[in-house]
Design an enzyme around this catalytic site. Structure first.
Site, PDB file in Angstrom:
ATOM      1  N   GLN A  28      -6.946  -1.701   5.130  1.00 27.93           N
ATOM      2  CA  GLN A  28      -5.851  -2.563   4.688  1.00 27.93           C
ATOM      3  C   GLN A  28      -5.360  -3.528   5.769  1.00 27.93           C
ATOM      4  O   GLN A  28      -4.717  -4.517   5.455  1.00 27.93           O
ATOM      5  CB  GLN A  28      -4.683  -1.696   4.186  1.00 27.93           C
ATOM      6  N   ARG A  85       1.092   6.405  12.204  1.00 26.23           N
ATOM      7  CA  ARG A  85      -0.018   6.980  11.450  1.00 26.23           C
ATOM      8  C   ARG A  85      -0.960   5.860  11.039  1.00 26.23           C
ATOM      9  O   ARG A  85      -0.538   4.907  10.380  1.00 26.23           O
ATOM     10  CB  ARG A  85       0.508   7.727  10.217  1.00 26.23           C
ATOM     11  N   HIS A 129      -9.321   7.143   4.934  1.00 23.71           N
ATOM     12  CA  HIS A 129      -8.397   6.473   4.017  1.00 23.71           C
ATOM     13  C   HIS A 129      -9.247   5.533   3.148  1.00 23.71           C
ATOM     14  O   HIS A 129      -9.101   4.324   3.180  1.00 23.71           O
ATOM     15  CB  HIS A 129      -7.303   5.739   4.796  1.00 23.71           C
ATOM     16  N   ASN A 173      -6.906  11.123   3.238  1.00 21.87           N
ATOM     17  CA  ASN A 173      -5.672  10.598   2.667  1.00 21.87           C
ATOM     18  C   ASN A 173      -5.741  10.648   1.139  1.00 21.87           C
ATOM     19  O   ASN A 173      -6.676  10.106   0.535  1.00 21.87           O
ATOM     20  CB  ASN A 173      -5.460   9.142   3.091  1.00 21.87           C
ATOM     21  N   GLU A 174      -4.768  11.289   0.537  1.00 18.95           N
ATOM     22  CA  GLU A 174      -4.640  11.300  -0.919  1.00 18.95           C
ATOM     23  C   GLU A 174      -5.966  11.518  -1.645  1.00 18.95           C
ATOM     24  O   GLU A 174      -6.484  10.607  -2.299  1.00 18.95           O
ATOM     25  CB  GLU A 174      -3.997   9.989  -1.408  1.00 18.95           C
ATOM     26  N   ASN A 296       2.549  12.421   0.925  1.00 20.77           N
ATOM     27  CA  ASN A 296       2.880  11.041   0.554  1.00 20.77           C
ATOM     28  C   ASN A 296       3.684  11.094  -0.736  1.00 20.77           C
ATOM     29  O   ASN A 296       3.279  11.752  -1.697  1.00 20.77           O
ATOM     30  CB  ASN A 296       1.610  10.213   0.314  1.00 20.77           C
ATOM     31  N   TYR A 298       6.005   8.668  -3.535  1.00 25.00           N
ATOM     32  CA  TYR A 298       6.507   7.367  -3.979  1.00 25.00           C
ATOM     33  C   TYR A 298       7.432   7.421  -5.189  1.00 25.00           C
ATOM     34  O   TYR A 298       8.351   6.624  -5.310  1.00 25.00           O
ATOM     35  CB  TYR A 298       5.332   6.419  -4.297  1.00 25.00           C
ATOM     36  N   GLU A 371       3.808   9.125   3.987  1.00 23.93           N
ATOM     37  CA  GLU A 371       3.927   7.771   3.416  1.00 23.93           C
ATOM     38  C   GLU A 371       5.098   7.772   2.463  1.00 23.93           C
ATOM     39  O   GLU A 371       5.247   8.694   1.653  1.00 23.93           O
ATOM     40  CB  GLU A 371       2.696   7.360   2.591  1.00 23.93           C
ATOM     41  N   TRP A 417       5.820   3.645   4.672  1.00 19.55           N
ATOM     42  CA  TRP A 417       4.684   2.820   4.258  1.00 19.55           C
ATOM     43  C   TRP A 417       5.252   1.482   3.835  1.00 19.55           C
ATOM     44  O   TRP A 417       6.008   1.442   2.900  1.00 19.55           O
ATOM     45  CB  TRP A 417       3.896   3.426   3.093  1.00 19.55           C
ATOM     46  N   GLU A 424      -3.280  -4.606  -0.408  1.00 20.82           N
ATOM     47  CA  GLU A 424      -2.897  -3.475  -1.252  1.00 20.82           C
ATOM     48  C   GLU A 424      -3.961  -3.223  -2.328  1.00 20.82           C
ATOM     49  O   GLU A 424      -3.746  -3.417  -3.510  1.00 20.82           O
ATOM     50  CB  GLU A 424      -1.499  -3.702  -1.850  1.00 20.82           C
ATOM     51  N   TRP A 425      -5.139  -2.816  -1.887  1.00 21.72           N
ATOM     52  CA  TRP A 425      -6.213  -2.349  -2.773  1.00 21.72           C
ATOM     53  C   TRP A 425      -6.467  -3.296  -3.949  1.00 21.72           C
ATOM     54  O   TRP A 425      -6.633  -4.501  -3.719  1.00 21.72           O
ATOM     55  CB  TRP A 425      -5.920  -0.897  -3.209  1.00 21.72           C
TER      56      TRP A 425
HETATM   57  C1  FCB Z   1      -0.818   4.985  -1.260  1.00 21.68           C
HETATM   58  C2  FCB Z   1      -1.944   4.656  -0.316  1.00 21.68           C
HETATM   59  C3  FCB Z   1      -1.638   3.514   0.622  1.00 21.68           C
HETATM   60  C4  FCB Z   1      -0.881   2.417  -0.062  1.00 21.68           C
HETATM   61  C5  FCB Z   1       0.317   2.979  -0.788  1.00 21.68           C
HETATM   62  C6  FCB Z   1       1.161   1.928  -1.464  1.00 21.68           C
HETATM   63  O1  FCB Z   1      -1.319   5.618  -2.383  1.00 21.68           O
HETATM   64  O2  FCB Z   1      -2.296   5.773   0.457  1.00 21.68           O
HETATM   65  O3  FCB Z   1      -2.842   3.053   1.166  1.00 21.68           O
HETATM   66  O4  FCB Z   1      -1.706   1.720  -0.900  1.00 21.68           O
HETATM   67  O5  FCB Z   1      -0.093   3.901  -1.738  1.00 21.68           O
END
Ligand code: FCB
Length: 469
Positions: A28, A85, A129, A173-174, A296, A298, A371, A417, A424-425
């Site tokens: 990223q 991180r 990641h 990661n995730e 993580n 959100y 995150e 984060w 962003e992906w």
């Molecule tokens: C998470 C990801 C990170 C970023 C955030 C917004 O799922 O680990 O890379 O994209 O969301």
């Protein structure tokens, strides 16, 4: 300072040694995809495939962190971060995913971690990641068990080279995203829509974690999960079942594996196909002791089993399927909270819920929030970004951390984060999560108001630390 501010800041006072940091990931931010012998990752391929990423964006340059890491570490030091991180790019270190090691790749992370340590910032290194070397995808990707063993070799290589530089290593990661967005919904690289392979991939990601923990031998090592608070929309049988399913696939599939050494029976029963990929000893490997769990967080999901709702909590940027293997009928409804620019509901009580749940239902394990943050439609005017909503988001979630600690959760740190706006992906450069604004044309970095505020919180916390520690 107003009384209210004083109270808020006093409320955000954390125990001595509590890490207050920020997070990023290699693909990223780094760019420099062809520099110094880096190989190709699945994200390089994916971003070049039409229709996969909004507006056809890619991260060939990203925010050029590979060349600007010194400036970026200086920014972190200005903010006073105690920890950072980041992830290493597997194809930068092992261009084809196995065999030959690219010394120049390792050297970059040595320079980065040296720089961090010189500024008194603890490096927290994530091994994976999501940027799988393309060669390994060509051999089947995560549904191929061999990839887990390649990952363990890679982990051992990175650990051997950087163990004296790094505070904490974490593995994957995730894994939920890597498996289910990568191989079921296809929203992420490699963009496959093969639900049964997604489950297989999820198991191999867990196995990769366990094998890597073993391969790294010495401490400190952690595993990372993305947890959601999950609610049924009503008390109906269908909605309760929907909540069980989503909680199962999102949370328990990974928590039970890593921390209890087993998969939840109900989740194995929900998913299609034969469960023929778990070999004897796998679960013990996955359950290898770790020093810390990286969480993580959100948002919260409110789910329903009634037909006809939305397939996911928020709109996907590109054409993609359902990540909810075996539970595709579940729909996501509003929980009535305001949303971020991602359409993710803001609910800090969910963070208290997930942290206290892990503390209550699993063997004792220190945790960090690895995150947490929010995208908003930032406006840059006169060199400033008055991102009050992001500040409020972080403030509320730090408050939730405090609440969890007060409730007895062994929480040892918080990473916002993200440090900087970045790629962003599937959303490309369309969503900004940074505390630091980045002009994607000029690469200029500017502290948003949220960064200044966070910096002040860190400063206040430092003031209360013993000076000789
Ligand atoms: C998470 C990801 C990170 C970023 C955030 C917004 O799922 O680990 O890379 O994209 O969301």
């Amino acid at each position: 300072m107003t009384t209210q501010e004083e109270q808020t800041r006093a409320g955000l006072r954390f125990p001595t040694g509590f890490a207050l940091g920020a997070a990023t990931s290699a693909y990223q931010i780094e760019g420099a995809v062809r520099d110094d012998g880096r190989g190709t990752s699945i994200w390089d391929t994916f971003t070049k495939t039409p229709g996969r990423v909004l507006n056809g964006h890619n991260a060939d340059v990203a925010i050029d962190h590979y060349h600007r890491y010194r400036e970026d570490v200086a920014l972190m030091a200005d903010l006073g971060l105690t920890a950072y991180r980041f992830s290493v790019s597997w194809p930068r270190i092992q261009p084809t995913g196995s065999g030959k090691v690219n010394q120049k790749g390792l050297d970059f992370y040595k320079r980065l971690t040296d720089e961090l340590r010189q500024h008194g910032i603890d490096p927290w290194l994530t091994l994976y990641h999501w940027d799988l070397p393309q060669e390994l995808e060509d051999k089947g990707g995560w549904p191929n068990r061999d990839v887990a063993y390649c990952f363990a070799d890679f982990a051992a290589t990175v650990h051997a080279a950087l163990k004296d530089h790094v505070h904490t290593f974490s593995t994957v990661n995730e894994p939920w995203c890597a498996a289910f967005l990568g191989y079921a919904s296809g929203e992420h690289a490699p963009g496959r829509r093969e639900p049964q392979n997604a489950i297989r991939g999820a198991h191999h990601l867990n196995l990769a974690h366990g094998l890597a923990v073993q391969a790294m031998g010495a401490r400190r090592v952690g595993g990372c999960v993305n947890l959601y608070a999950v609610n049924p929309a009503t008390d109906s049988v269908e909605d309760l079942d929907a909540a069980r399913r989503i909680d199962g696939l999102q949370n328990r599939f990974f928590l039970d594996a890593l921390l209890l050494g087993r998969y939840p029976e109900d989740v194995l029963a929900d998913v299609p196909g034969e469960i023929d990929f778990i070999q004897p000893g796998d679960m013990k490997t996955i359950n290898a002791p770790i020093d810390v769990l990286l969480v993580n967080y959100y948002s919260r999901f409110t789910v329903s089993g009634a037909p006809g709702g939305r397939q996911s909590a928020a709109a996907a940027p590109t054409d993609s399927g359902s990540p909810w293997v075996g539970s595709e009928h579940v729909s996501f409804v509003s929980g009535g909270q305001p949303v971020t620019a991602m359409g993710w509901e803001i609910d800090e009580s969910g963070l208290v819920e997930v942290l206290t749940r892990v503390a209550r239902e699993y063997p004792a394990i220190p945790m960090v929030v690895s995150e947490n943050g929010a995208a908003f439609d930032d406006v840059l005017a006169d060199g400033r970004v008055h991102d009050r909503e992001r500040q409020a988001y972080v403030e509320a979630h730090l408050g939730a951390c405090k609440e969890a600690i007060d409730a007895g959760v062994p929480l040892e740190g918080y990473f916002a984060w993200s440090l900087m706006d970045n790629f962003e992906w599937a959303w490309g450069y369309g969503k900004r999560f940074g505390l630091v604004h980045v002009d994607f044309e000029t690469q200029e970095r500017r502290l948003k108001d949220s960064a200044l505020w966070y910096s002040e919180i860190i400063r206040q916390n430092r003031r209360h630390e013993p000076t000789d520690s």
